[in-house]
Scaffold this active site. Structure first.
Site, PDB file in Angstrom:
ATOM      1  N   TYR A  37       5.666  21.854  53.907  1.00 20.62           N
ATOM      2  CA  TYR A  37       4.845  22.495  52.885  1.00 20.62           C
ATOM      3  C   TYR A  37       5.553  23.742  52.371  1.00 20.62           C
ATOM      4  O   TYR A  37       5.770  24.708  53.117  1.00 20.62           O
ATOM      5  CB  TYR A  37       3.474  22.868  53.433  1.00 20.62           C
ATOM      6  CG  TYR A  37       2.575  21.699  53.767  1.00 20.62           C
ATOM      7  CD1 TYR A  37       2.919  20.395  53.413  1.00 20.62           C
ATOM      8  CD2 TYR A  37       1.375  21.884  54.448  1.00 20.62           C
ATOM      9  CE1 TYR A  37       2.092  19.324  53.727  1.00 20.62           C
ATOM     10  CE2 TYR A  37       0.541  20.819  54.761  1.00 20.62           C
ATOM     11  CZ  TYR A  37       0.905  19.544  54.402  1.00 20.62           C
ATOM     12  OH  TYR A  37       0.076  18.484  54.710  1.00 20.62           O
ATOM     13  N   PRO A  73      -9.453  14.592  50.344  1.00 22.87           N
ATOM     14  CA  PRO A  73     -10.841  14.103  50.356  1.00 22.87           C
ATOM     15  C   PRO A  73     -11.468  14.040  48.967  1.00 22.87           C
ATOM     16  O   PRO A  73     -12.490  13.364  48.792  1.00 22.87           O
ATOM     17  CB  PRO A  73     -11.553  15.120  51.247  1.00 22.87           C
ATOM     18  CG  PRO A  73     -10.762  16.378  51.088  1.00 22.87           C
ATOM     19  CD  PRO A  73      -9.332  15.905  50.998  1.00 22.87           C
ATOM     20  N   GLY A  87      -7.312  13.995  44.926  1.00 23.73           N
ATOM     21  CA  GLY A  87      -6.462  14.760  44.020  1.00 23.73           C
ATOM     22  C   GLY A  87      -7.243  15.464  42.925  1.00 23.73           C
ATOM     23  O   GLY A  87      -6.701  15.741  41.852  1.00 23.73           O
ATOM     24  N   LYS A 146     -14.187  17.101  37.431  1.00 23.20           N
ATOM     25  CA  LYS A 146     -13.568  17.930  36.390  1.00 23.20           C
ATOM     26  C   LYS A 146     -12.942  17.123  35.257  1.00 23.20           C
ATOM     27  O   LYS A 146     -12.647  17.669  34.204  1.00 23.20           O
ATOM     28  CB  LYS A 146     -12.520  18.854  37.012  1.00 23.20           C
ATOM     29  CG  LYS A 146     -11.272  18.134  37.478  1.00 23.20           C
ATOM     30  CD  LYS A 146     -10.192  19.122  37.949  1.00 23.20           C
ATOM     31  CE  LYS A 146     -10.417  19.573  39.363  1.00 23.20           C
ATOM     32  NZ  LYS A 146      -9.299  20.402  39.867  1.00 23.20           N
TER      33      LYS A 146
END
Length: 343
Positions: free
Chosen positions: A53, A208, A211, A217
């Site tokens: 990450y 969850p 994406g 939205k």
């Protein structure tokens, strides 16, 4: 906050975990620190990261935060992962003893800790013998470098094989599996979930909200724009805009999520997360956030109690598509039998 045991272990964790893939990339260090503060203040304990990450930056940010918050750090259950490349060499990747030794020590250094609660293998490695990986993990437990280990992105047969090889060789058993799982991606229910239930493995679902799709939205046939993941990269990975927008199932699922959210005067995200947290074998749902506002909205799901009818509506509309065999009605019928028997 609700709490559950970490798989078959005796360690207790929050039913929501903080995913930190955004740290050092979409969230700078100050914002990441605010997100950590918000999560821990709300009772969250499970913090999930990985060496890849932001090329190690996520672990470094968490390490500095833990050092500055020693009291809070005592309650944190820390998990990271190794497997993907952190260098250009042929041994800078994989689940070999050589790579994992280097990867684990590097993660410990970046996190500024001597011990990691849960160390996860980020994906299957077809080149490394499984017993080599499992022996390394058993040695790491014995050395006190990790308490438990688990996997991420393993298939059902891979998980089952790992469980039985560990048992046959007398190694410490795995406790968790981290798969992608949400109302739009449910294929793991065919093999992975049954394998996890059979072995007592706890699931830690990533992505969850699919994406961002399950946050409500996006609008049908309206390409995303602005400061969202798909707005910045419409072709982003498995949640790419064009394919999901063209899939009628996507919008059927989102319509039911919106209806349930309206009935509870809550967000679509909360509904999607509440459904996932209620699924068999799920230990803790991994929340990713760019801002404290996003995190707070997602954490509201722990207080949302969906009725049995609402859970069934969501489960029915999002059912994964299957042919008759082996996962459809014909295949399922072959794997079951009536208690009374008969022809």
């Amino acid at each position: 906050m609700e709490y559950r045991t970490l798989g078959r272990s005796g360690t207790v964790v929050s039913a929501q975990a903080l995913g930190t893939m955004t740290f050092g990339a979409e969230a700078d260090e100050a914002t990441s620190g605010d997100i950590l503060d918000t999560f821990v203040e709300a009772g969250g304990t499970l913090i999930d990261t990985a060496d890849v990450y932001s090329a190690g930056a996520s672990e470094e940010i968490i390490g500095r935060w833990l050092a500055k918050h020693p009291t809070e750090a005592q309650q944190v259950v820390l998990t990271t992962k190794g497997r993907f490349p952190m260098g250009a060499g042929p041994n800078d990747v994989g689940l070999s003893r050589r790579h994992l030794r280097t990867a684990l020590d590097a993660s410990l250094a970046r996190l500024r800790v001597e011990h990691i609660d849960l160390y996860q293998m980020h994906a299957w490695d077809a080149l490394t013998p499984l017993d080599e990986t499992l022996r390394f993990l058993d040695d790491a437990v014995s050395a006190g470098k990790i308490s438990y280990y688990g996997f991420s992105n393993f298939l059902g047969w891979q998980l089952t094989k790992a469980v039985h090889v560990a048992s046959a060789l007398g190694f410490t058993a795995p406790v968790t599996l981290q798969p992608q799982y949400n109302l739009l991606v449910r294929d793991i229910e065919h093999e992975v979930v049954p394998a996890a239930l059979d072995a007592g493995i706890g699931l830690l679902p990533w992505s969850p909200l699919g994406g961002g799709w399950l946050s409500g939205k996006y609008e049908r046939d309206v390409p995303p724009s602005g400061a969202t993941r798909l707005g910045e990269d419409p072709e982003r990975g498995m949640e790419a805009w064009e394919a999901r927008n063209a899939d009628e199932r996507t919008w059927r699922v989102l319509d039911v999520v919106a209806d349930v959210a309206q009935a509870h005067s809550t967000s679509a995200s909360a509904v999607a997360l509440a459904w996932l947290g209620a699924q068999p074998a799920v230990t803790s749902v991994i929340l990713g956030a760019r801002t404290t506002g996003q995190l707070a909205d997602n954490m509201a799901a722990v207080d949302l109690d969906l009725s049995a009818d609402e859970l069934e509506r969501l489960t029915e509309v999002s059912a994964p598509r299957v042919d008759a065999y082996p996962y459809g009605d014909a295949g399922v019928k072959q794997r079951n039998r009536p208690l009374a028997g008969g022809r």
